[in-house]
Design an enzyme around this catalytic site. Structure first.
Site, PDB file in Angstrom:
ATOM      1  N   GLY A 275     -66.227 -17.501   6.487  1.00 40.29           N
ATOM      2  CA  GLY A 275     -65.363 -18.199   7.422  1.00 40.29           C
ATOM      3  C   GLY A 275     -65.201 -17.571   8.785  1.00 40.29           C
ATOM      4  CD  GLU A 317     -68.875 -16.582  -1.016  1.00 44.76           C
ATOM      5  OE1 GLU A 317     -68.279 -17.560  -0.503  1.00 44.76           O
ATOM      6  OE2 GLU A 317     -68.876 -16.357  -2.240  1.00 44.76           O
ATOM      7  N   PRO A 318     -70.984 -14.979   4.655  1.00 41.98           N
ATOM      8  CG  PRO A 318     -72.414 -13.530   5.808  1.00 41.98           C
ATOM      9  CD  PRO A 318     -71.625 -13.658   4.529  1.00 41.98           C
ATOM     10  N   GLY A 319     -71.836 -17.778   6.634  1.00 39.33           N
ATOM     11  CA  GLY A 319     -72.773 -18.892   6.791  1.00 39.33           C
ATOM     12  C   GLY A 319     -72.935 -19.220   8.252  1.00 39.33           C
ATOM     13  NE  ARG A 320     -67.983 -21.670  11.462  1.00 36.51           N
ATOM     14  CZ  ARG A 320     -67.595 -22.931  11.468  1.00 36.51           C
ATOM     15  NH1 ARG A 320     -67.975 -23.720  12.442  1.00 36.51           N
ATOM     16  NH2 ARG A 320     -66.820 -23.396  10.512  1.00 36.51           N
ATOM     17  NE  ARG A 362     -68.503 -27.695  13.216  1.00 34.13           N
ATOM     18  CZ  ARG A 362     -67.922 -27.094  14.249  1.00 34.13           C
ATOM     19  NH1 ARG A 362     -68.430 -27.229  15.482  1.00 34.13           N
ATOM     20  NH2 ARG A 362     -66.848 -26.356  14.069  1.00 34.13           N
ATOM     21  CE1 TYR A 366     -63.908 -30.406   9.845  1.00 33.00           C
ATOM     22  CE2 TYR A 366     -65.876 -29.463  10.842  1.00 33.00           C
ATOM     23  CZ  TYR A 366     -65.177 -29.872   9.722  1.00 33.00           C
ATOM     24  OH  TYR A 366     -65.739 -29.752   8.481  1.00 33.00           O
ATOM     25  CB  CYS A 393     -71.786 -49.096  17.533  1.00 38.59           C
ATOM     26  SG  CYS A 393     -70.801 -50.517  18.014  1.00 38.59           S
ATOM     27  CD  GLU A 394     -66.714 -45.033  15.239  1.00 36.41           C
ATOM     28  OE1 GLU A 394     -65.493 -44.988  15.035  1.00 36.41           O
ATOM     29  OE2 GLU A 394     -67.498 -45.792  14.652  1.00 36.41           O
TER      30      GLU A 394
END
Length: 470
Positions: A275, A317-320, A362, A366, A393-394
């Protein structure tokens, strides 16, 4: 007032953040935000030694450009910072493909998967199963059977039902499966509510405060086909300090003491999850990985010493933090137009690109902030505050909410959005039947496709009503 059933209004979703003033140099590449191998030559962006114009001509746009050396160097940073006395699991949910699995293995890291599909990618890459930890709040019997059969090193149990399910699966396979119990420690991480994972009212783990975690430990210890090797805690994502980890470690180490006192068992492992944040803009200031590692070790050692416990083997547990900074998304500019805002004659420039929320959800999901830069040429034009938007179309299809771009930005210029290696391709969709882009790894002036882009034929192949597909 209740929200509209279709979701928040555009003005509610995209509130004004109070943008930063225009930078002195629109061509500057902040080292915290861009890949370590990114540079400009004659105003043109190069990644991994390659001109982005050539990449766009060869592979099309949108295009995820992944700097392999950047990814590998961040793996090595974590390996060095935590040393041989800890386990570093790359969190595959950030971005996973067989090439990434092989890089992770070669750099000495282990792997965290959270679904049967991610496990399938790892096994297809011949990743050593004993170095895999398997997460997930709703693992099916079939997924657990595959994990046990493959010899997955750790399964993180997330519910009483899963404990029973896994115990039965392991018993039938005549193995003793190693497990971690995921503990919800009640820490409010300073992040978006959708990615905070340690507060009480959410789907993950066993509550520490309510006694569910202690009961989960009892049930695992009572299952002869399961071996409890430790506890797991994860407090959220995109975190910029270790204060939350300090509180979490205090509480989860307290449970280690309780397990020792009640069961006479000293658990040998403690996984504090991942995280840790990265820089998406020059306003972000993430911690150096060595500072993080030293802080976590100090926190755990102090808490264990206070309870007279041996220090467990630490895992993170690094991901990003590994995948995020090394990827740049290339887009081609299409329509550029000025839109009146309805406020005292003010207008906003909208720069539309050929991707959007199907390759980066994202911002809409977010409210995430990104940087962006003109990539294919130098420009001496004055900076203009712009909003980079997609083709969907948003009205919430925004890539970069507040972007300073040269006034002469126009079709078919290339824009580059950095720090898109984590979750962008993983969360990509086919909204509006837009094919998902390819991922190209670049290194030492060479490029290779690691994930093929989709075509309209790929989408039609799944449509049972198209002739020849049934």
């Amino acid at each position: 007032m209740r929200a509209h059933p279709a979701g928040p209004r555009h003005a509610d979703l995209l509130t004004e953040h109070g943008h930063q003033p225009a930078p002195a140099d629109l061509s500057a590449l902040d080292a915290r935000v861009w890949p370590r191998g990114a540079e400009r030559r004659d105003g043109v962006l190069r990644v991994g030694g390659l001109d982005v114009r050539e990449l766009a001509d060869t592979y099309g746009t949108p295009l995820f450009v992944l700097d392999e050396d950047d990814f590998r160097s961040r793996c090595r940073d974590y390996r060095r910072a935590f040393g041989d006395e800890a386990d570093v699991y790359y969190a595959g949910k950030a971005f996973l493909c067989t090439a990434v699995c092989r890089w992770v293995q070669e750099e000495g890291l282990s792997l965290d998967v959270s679904t049967g599909g991610e496990l399938a990618v790892a096994l297809a890459a011949d990743f050593p199963a004993e170095r895999i930890v398997f997460h997930g709040n709703n693992k099916s019997t079939r997924e657990l059977e595959r994990a046990v059969r493959a010899g997955v090193g750790r399964v993180v149990v997330d519910s009483y039902e899963e404990i029973d399910r896994l115990a039965l699966v392991a018993d039938r396979a005549r193995v003793r499966q190693r497990v971690l119990v995921r503990v919800t420690v009640g820490v409010e991480a300073h992040t978006h509510e959708f990615i905070a994972t340690a507060h009480e009212d959410q789907k993950f783990g066993f509550s520490l405060a309510g006694g569910a975690a202690a009961e989960a430990v009892r049930r695992v210890l009572d299952a002869s086909s399961l071996e409890l090797v430790g506890l797991h805690s994860h407090i959220g994502s995109q975190i910029f300090d270790t204060a939350g980890f300090e509180v979490a470690a205090h509480r989860v180490v307290g449970l280690l003491g309780q397990v020792r006192d009640e069961h006479g068992v000293e658990l040998p492992e403690l996984d504090l999850g991942g995280g840790l944040g990265i820089a998406y803009t020059d306003a972000d200031d993430p911690l150096d990985v060595k500072v993080i590692a030293d802080a976590l070790r100090t926190i755990v050692e102090r808490e264990c010493r206070a309870l007279g416990l041996p220090v467990p083997r630490l895992a993170v547990e690094p991901g990003r933090a590994i995948a995020g900074p090394g990827t740049v998304t290339l887009y081609e500019v299409g329509t550029v137009k000025e839109v009146a805002t309805g406020t005292a004659g003010l207008s906003r420039r909208y720069v539309s690109v050929d991707g959007g929320m199907s390759d980066n959800i994202r911002t809409a999901l977010y409210g995430a902030d990104y940087s962006v830069s003109l990539a294919n040429r130098a420009s001496g034009a004055e900076p203009v505050l712009s909003r980079v938007v997609g083709k969907h179309c948003e009205s919430g299809d925004v890539v970069v909410r507040d972007a300073w771009l040269p006034a002469d930005t126009a079709s078919p210029d290339l824009l580059a959005v950095p720090a898109t290696g984590a979750y962008c391709r993983s969360m990509a969709s086919n909204y509006n039947h837009v094919p998902r882009p390819p991922v190209v790894a670049v290194r030492d002036g060479r490029a290779r496709v690691v994930v093929h882009g989709e075509t309209e034929d790929d989408l039609l192949r799944l449509d049972a009503g198209v002739r020849g597909t049934d």
